[in-house]
Design a protein around this motif. Structure first.
Motif, PDB file in Angstrom:
ATOM      1  N   TYR A 136      39.360  16.593  38.650  1.00 51.14           N
ATOM      2  CA  TYR A 136      39.866  17.932  38.398  1.00 51.14           C
ATOM      3  C   TYR A 136      39.019  18.931  39.175  1.00 51.14           C
ATOM      4  CZ  TYR A 136      41.192  22.222  36.040  1.00 51.14           C
ATOM      5  OH  TYR A 136      41.623  23.490  35.787  1.00 51.14           O
ATOM      6  N   CYS A 137      39.672  19.904  39.794  1.00 51.86           N
ATOM      7  CA  CYS A 137      38.983  20.941  40.552  1.00 51.86           C
ATOM      8  C   CYS A 137      39.201  22.294  39.878  1.00 51.86           C
ATOM      9  CB  CYS A 137      39.502  20.999  41.986  1.00 51.86           C
ATOM     10  SG  CYS A 137      39.153  19.522  42.922  1.00 51.86           S
ATOM     11  N   CYS A 138      38.197  23.141  39.959  1.00 51.69           N
ATOM     12  CA  CYS A 138      38.281  24.492  39.408  1.00 51.69           C
ATOM     13  C   CYS A 138      39.370  25.262  40.164  1.00 51.69           C
ATOM     14  CB  CYS A 138      36.933  25.195  39.542  1.00 51.69           C
ATOM     15  SG  CYS A 138      36.938  26.892  38.963  1.00 51.69           S
ATOM     16  N   ASP A 147      37.721  26.004  43.698  1.00 47.09           N
ATOM     17  CA  ASP A 147      38.149  24.721  44.278  1.00 47.09           C
ATOM     18  C   ASP A 147      37.039  23.688  44.384  1.00 47.09           C
ATOM     19  OD1 ASP A 147      40.779  25.465  44.497  1.00 47.09           O
ATOM     20  OD2 ASP A 147      40.498  26.376  46.467  1.00 47.09           O
ATOM     21  N   GLU A 148      36.012  23.795  43.551  1.00 42.82           N
ATOM     22  CA  GLU A 148      34.965  22.775  43.495  1.00 42.82           C
ATOM     23  C   GLU A 148      35.347  21.740  42.446  1.00 42.82           C
ATOM     24  OE1 GLU A 148      32.040  22.276  45.199  1.00 42.82           O
ATOM     25  OE2 GLU A 148      32.739  23.872  46.532  1.00 42.82           O
ATOM     26  N   ARG A 149      34.997  20.493  42.700  1.00 44.32           N
ATOM     27  CA  ARG A 149      35.310  19.427  41.765  1.00 44.32           C
ATOM     28  C   ARG A 149      34.429  19.552  40.530  1.00 44.32           C
ATOM     29  NH1 ARG A 149      34.803  13.291  41.363  1.00 44.32           N
ATOM     30  NH2 ARG A 149      36.548  12.878  39.992  1.00 44.32           N
ATOM     31  N   CYS A 158      32.689  26.403  34.591  1.00 45.88           N
ATOM     32  CA  CYS A 158      32.568  25.802  35.914  1.00 45.88           C
ATOM     33  C   CYS A 158      31.110  25.939  36.362  1.00 45.88           C
ATOM     34  CB  CYS A 158      33.496  26.506  36.902  1.00 45.88           C
ATOM     35  SG  CYS A 158      33.275  25.964  38.605  1.00 45.88           S
TER      36      CYS A 158
END
Length: 89
Positions: free
Chosen positions: A72-74, A78-80, A52
């Motif tokens: 998709y987000c981590c 929660d970052e794209r 990420c």
């Protein structure tokens, strides 16, 4: 910062070659040495490039393959995750 599509596809190819070497290595033990080399190359690729960009957490290969064509987000930060075809220089 983004993850490159060619790195994801390279990791997938390394896993396919590793699988072939292990299957052949069951019969002929000499093929287990190249399998170990391919596995080491895969681990280096995952530790250096397939993380990420925000939190530096490792992401599973199947999730990265999904992220090539879908948003998709981590799961940690929660970052794209952006997957690009070419490196922006």
């Amino acid at each position: 910062m983004t993850i490159q599509k060619r790195d994801i596809l390279l990791a997938t190819a390394l896993m396919a070659v590793f699988t072939v070497f292990v299957l052949i290595g069951i019969r002929y033990r000499v093929f287990l040495v190249p399998a170990g080399v391919v596995l080491a190359c895969y681990l280096v690729l995952v530790q250096t490039r397939l993380r990420c960009p925000n939190c530096k957490r490792s992401i599973k290969l199947d999730r990265l393959l999904y992220a090539i064509n879908h948003p998709y987000c981590c799961s940690e930060c929660d970052e794209r995750i952006y997957v690009v075809s070419k490196s922006k220089s």
